[in-house]
Enzyme design. Structure first.
Site, PDB file in Angstrom:
ATOM      1  N   SER A  31      -1.236 -15.436  -1.279  1.00  0.00           N
ATOM      2  CA  SER A  31      -1.795 -15.816   0.017  1.00  0.00           C
ATOM      3  C   SER A  31      -3.026 -16.678  -0.208  1.00  0.00           C
ATOM      4  O   SER A  31      -3.408 -16.942  -1.341  1.00  0.00           O
ATOM      5  CB  SER A  31      -2.169 -14.566   0.809  1.00  0.00           C
ATOM      6  OG  SER A  31      -3.284 -13.954   0.197  1.00  0.00           O
ATOM      7  N   LYS A  32      -3.623 -17.069   0.904  1.00  0.00           N
ATOM      8  CA  LYS A  32      -4.781 -17.962   0.854  1.00  0.00           C
ATOM      9  C   LYS A  32      -5.894 -17.439  -0.046  1.00  0.00           C
ATOM     10  O   LYS A  32      -6.614 -18.210  -0.660  1.00  0.00           O
ATOM     11  CB  LYS A  32      -5.332 -18.154   2.269  1.00  0.00           C
ATOM     12  CG  LYS A  32      -4.742 -19.354   2.949  1.00  0.00           C
ATOM     13  CD  LYS A  32      -5.577 -19.693   4.166  1.00  0.00           C
ATOM     14  CE  LYS A  32      -4.870 -20.760   4.977  1.00  0.00           C
ATOM     15  NZ  LYS A  32      -5.148 -20.662   6.391  1.00  0.00           N
ATOM     16  N   ARG A  33      -6.019 -16.120  -0.101  1.00  0.00           N
ATOM     17  CA  ARG A  33      -7.141 -15.609  -0.903  1.00  0.00           C
ATOM     18  C   ARG A  33      -6.954 -15.906  -2.380  1.00  0.00           C
ATOM     19  O   ARG A  33      -7.870 -15.780  -3.176  1.00  0.00           O
ATOM     20  CB  ARG A  33      -7.364 -14.124  -0.608  1.00  0.00           C
ATOM     21  CG  ARG A  33      -6.427 -13.180  -1.303  1.00  0.00           C
ATOM     22  CD  ARG A  33      -6.457 -11.785  -0.685  1.00  0.00           C
ATOM     23  NE  ARG A  33      -5.104 -11.260  -0.686  1.00  0.00           N
ATOM     24  CZ  ARG A  33      -4.564 -10.628  -1.710  1.00  0.00           C
ATOM     25  NH1 ARG A  33      -5.261 -10.430  -2.797  1.00  0.00           N
ATOM     26  NH2 ARG A  33      -3.327 -10.192  -1.655  1.00  0.00           N
ATOM     27  N   HIS A  34      -5.735 -16.286  -2.792  1.00  0.00           N
ATOM     28  CA  HIS A  34      -5.526 -16.675  -4.183  1.00  0.00           C
ATOM     29  C   HIS A  34      -5.831 -18.152  -4.411  1.00  0.00           C
ATOM     30  O   HIS A  34      -5.563 -18.688  -5.475  1.00  0.00           O
ATOM     31  CB  HIS A  34      -4.083 -16.402  -4.613  1.00  0.00           C
ATOM     32  CG  HIS A  34      -3.743 -14.948  -4.612  1.00  0.00           C
ATOM     33  ND1 HIS A  34      -2.895 -14.386  -3.690  1.00  0.00           N
ATOM     34  CD2 HIS A  34      -4.157 -13.944  -5.415  1.00  0.00           C
ATOM     35  CE1 HIS A  34      -2.804 -13.086  -3.927  1.00  0.00           C
ATOM     36  NE2 HIS A  34      -3.554 -12.796  -4.964  1.00  0.00           N
ATOM     37  N   GLY A  35      -6.351 -18.806  -3.382  1.00  0.00           N
ATOM     38  CA  GLY A  35      -6.678 -20.221  -3.541  1.00  0.00           C
ATOM     39  C   GLY A  35      -5.561 -21.092  -3.023  1.00  0.00           C
ATOM     40  O   GLY A  35      -5.109 -20.918  -1.899  1.00  0.00           O
TER      41      GLY A  35
END
Ligand code: GLU
Length: 479
Positions: free
Chosen positions: A255-259
């Protein structure tokens, strides 16, 4: 549907010998996610591998969340990845009348019904289910009632089977059975007459002649809710292949939190080549022995659903960067020069682009991305006198000064400005000064590029040419 055979082709779906039609069906609510790109790639490859057809359907029925920029981003990203689709893209929203037609047909044939449950009645059912700690599975009392006369609002619900079980022999997940008592009478048409997503997918897949549904396994539950519609219409069942999700390095869903998760980010911000992203995505969840570097041609020759892994894969940026470095080294110099030139601001002139192309063989081995290539090429286009990077400053001080002066004299005296002549002149300067070649090369590099690292020093001299090289050396001689 009895799951008596291991073969998906005979239990559910079209025989594999028939003309294969796959599709990618993104919802245009954002960029093309890296997971979506992999789904598209698998569908594309399967179609190519089997001499079939690959279709694109934009699932834009969610009017509030679907946007034109998102559609553009998906199309551009697919084109960039080389995932061309056959025919025109189908836009789901445009087909709403056809979806509604099917719902009404199902009412006629007794496979769906008009449900007049009110909001209050539904809320009561929900509260009851919550109190009993069971999921809400709507079986409306209207299932077996005569429809109301007049114009009271209603939704059309599927008359889902209540007895028995449904088995899907998924080409990735294997044979999975769900008790029909767990299915609900899902809504096919809302009270405003608009079709639901669940209905639209099934109708479109049928009308587009889709034989193989290859998609993320977050849709596996949907398959059990979609199959009753397919069966009610007496349509052929597709072969299903539900591909496990891509997880982040920490094991959670990517997801976005992984960049970086959007394909464009890999192109624009990380400077990746499409063939590297394709190769990486292919290996992420599909395997062919120990092969890591797989060309498009090999992928088409080898791809099959059997090679798709059953467990989620973990995204590894380092691996992708290594692959990108490989493909950069393989890539044509003129193509790389054009791609790298586009990253310069202000734009490069045609002469500068040509110089960039000539420099590529020296730049390529040191770069794992177009960003690194562009950075490594900076020195070619810098204005004199060069601003020297702090790290390179010490290389020009003290003992370096007489060496630079000697280099300037020796190089100025050369008749030929080629690698051989340059190398022997620089070696001679080192020998005369009684120092190692490196001790001469380092100040020379700093003077010519303003940096501590660069392509081989003789390549740098050749690329910059006589006048520019001598000028840059002279600029750094302090008195
Ligand atoms: N539109 C769905 C999605 O973007 C895919 C539906 C399907 O493949 O059946 O997740």
């Amino acid at each position: 549907m009895g799951a008596t055979s291991e073969s998906a082709a005979t239990v559910s779906g079209t025989p594999e010998t028939a003309n294969i039609v796959t599709r990618f069906a993104p919802s245009p609510t954002g960029y093309l996610h890296i997971g979506g790109a992999r789904t598209a790639l698998f569908n594309w490859l399967y179609a190519k591998a089997k001499g079939g057809t690959f279709l694109l359907r934009i699932e834009d029925t969610d009017r509030a969340r679907s946007t034109q920029p998102a559609i553009d981003a998906i199309l551009t990203s697919m084109q960039w990845l080389g995932l061309d689709w056959d025919g025109d893209a189908v836009f789901q929203f445009e087909r709403a009348a056809r979806h509604a037609e099917v719902a009404h047909q199902m009412v006629e044939s007794g496979h769906a019904y008009r449900c007049y449950l009110t909001h209050e009645e539904l809320a009561a059912m929900r509260a009851e289910a919550e109190a009993a700690k069971r999921p809400l599975r709507v079986r409306s009392p209207w299932r077996d009632r005569t429809p109301e006369a007049g114009d009271k609002p209603y939704v059309v619900r599927l008359k889902a089977p209540t007895e028995g079980a449904t088995t899907i022999v998924d080409r990735v997940q294997g044979s999975i059975t769900v008790q029909n008592s767990e299915l609900d009478d899902l809504i096919l048409l809302r009270s405003d007459g608009t079709p639901t997503y669940m209905l639209a997918v099934v109708v479109d897949d049928h009308d587009m002649g889709v034989t193989h549904v290859i998609r993320g396994d977050d849709h596996l539950n949907n398959a059990f809710r979609q199959l009753p519609i397919i069966k009610a219409m007496n349509w052929p069942e597709p072969v299903y292949a539900h591909v496990p999700m891509i997880h982040g390095p920490d094991g959670g869903k990517l997801s976005k939190r992984h960049g970086a998760v959007g394909v464009e980010y890999y192109r624009d911000e990380l400077g990746m080549l499409p063939e590297a992203v394709d190769n990486y995505l292919l290996r992420l969840g599909w395997g062919h022995g120990d092969d890591e570097i797989i060309s498009r041609e090999q992928a088409v020759a080898w791809f099959d659903l059997d090679g798709i892994g059953k467990s989620p894969s973990r995204f590894d940026l380092k691996k992708l960067q290594n692959l990108n470095g490989h493909y950069i080294r393989e890539a044509d110099d003129a193509r790389l020069a054009t791609l790298v030139a586009a990253r310069f601001d202000p734009a490069l002139s045609e002469d500068q682009r040509t110089l960039l192309e000539r420099a590529m063989p020296s730049l390529k081995p040191r770069a794992a991305s177009l960003i690194e290539l562009a950075d490594g090429a900076q020195f070619l286009f810098r204005q004199r006198p060069l601003a020297i990077a702090a790290e390179a400053e010490p290389l020009l001080a003290g003992n370096a000064q007489p060496l630079l002066a000697a280099l300037h004299t020796a190089l100025d005296a050369l008749d030929d400005w080629d690698t051989e002549a340059l190398e022997s002149a620089v070696r001679q300067v080192a020998e005369d000064a009684g120092v190692k070649l490196g001790q001469v090369a380092q100040p020379l590099r700093a003077a010519l590029t303003g940096r501590k690292t660069s392509p081989g020093i003789f390549d740098v001299l050749v690329l910059l040419g006589r006048e520019e090289s001598l000028g840059r050396i002279a600029d750094q001689i302090k008195n």
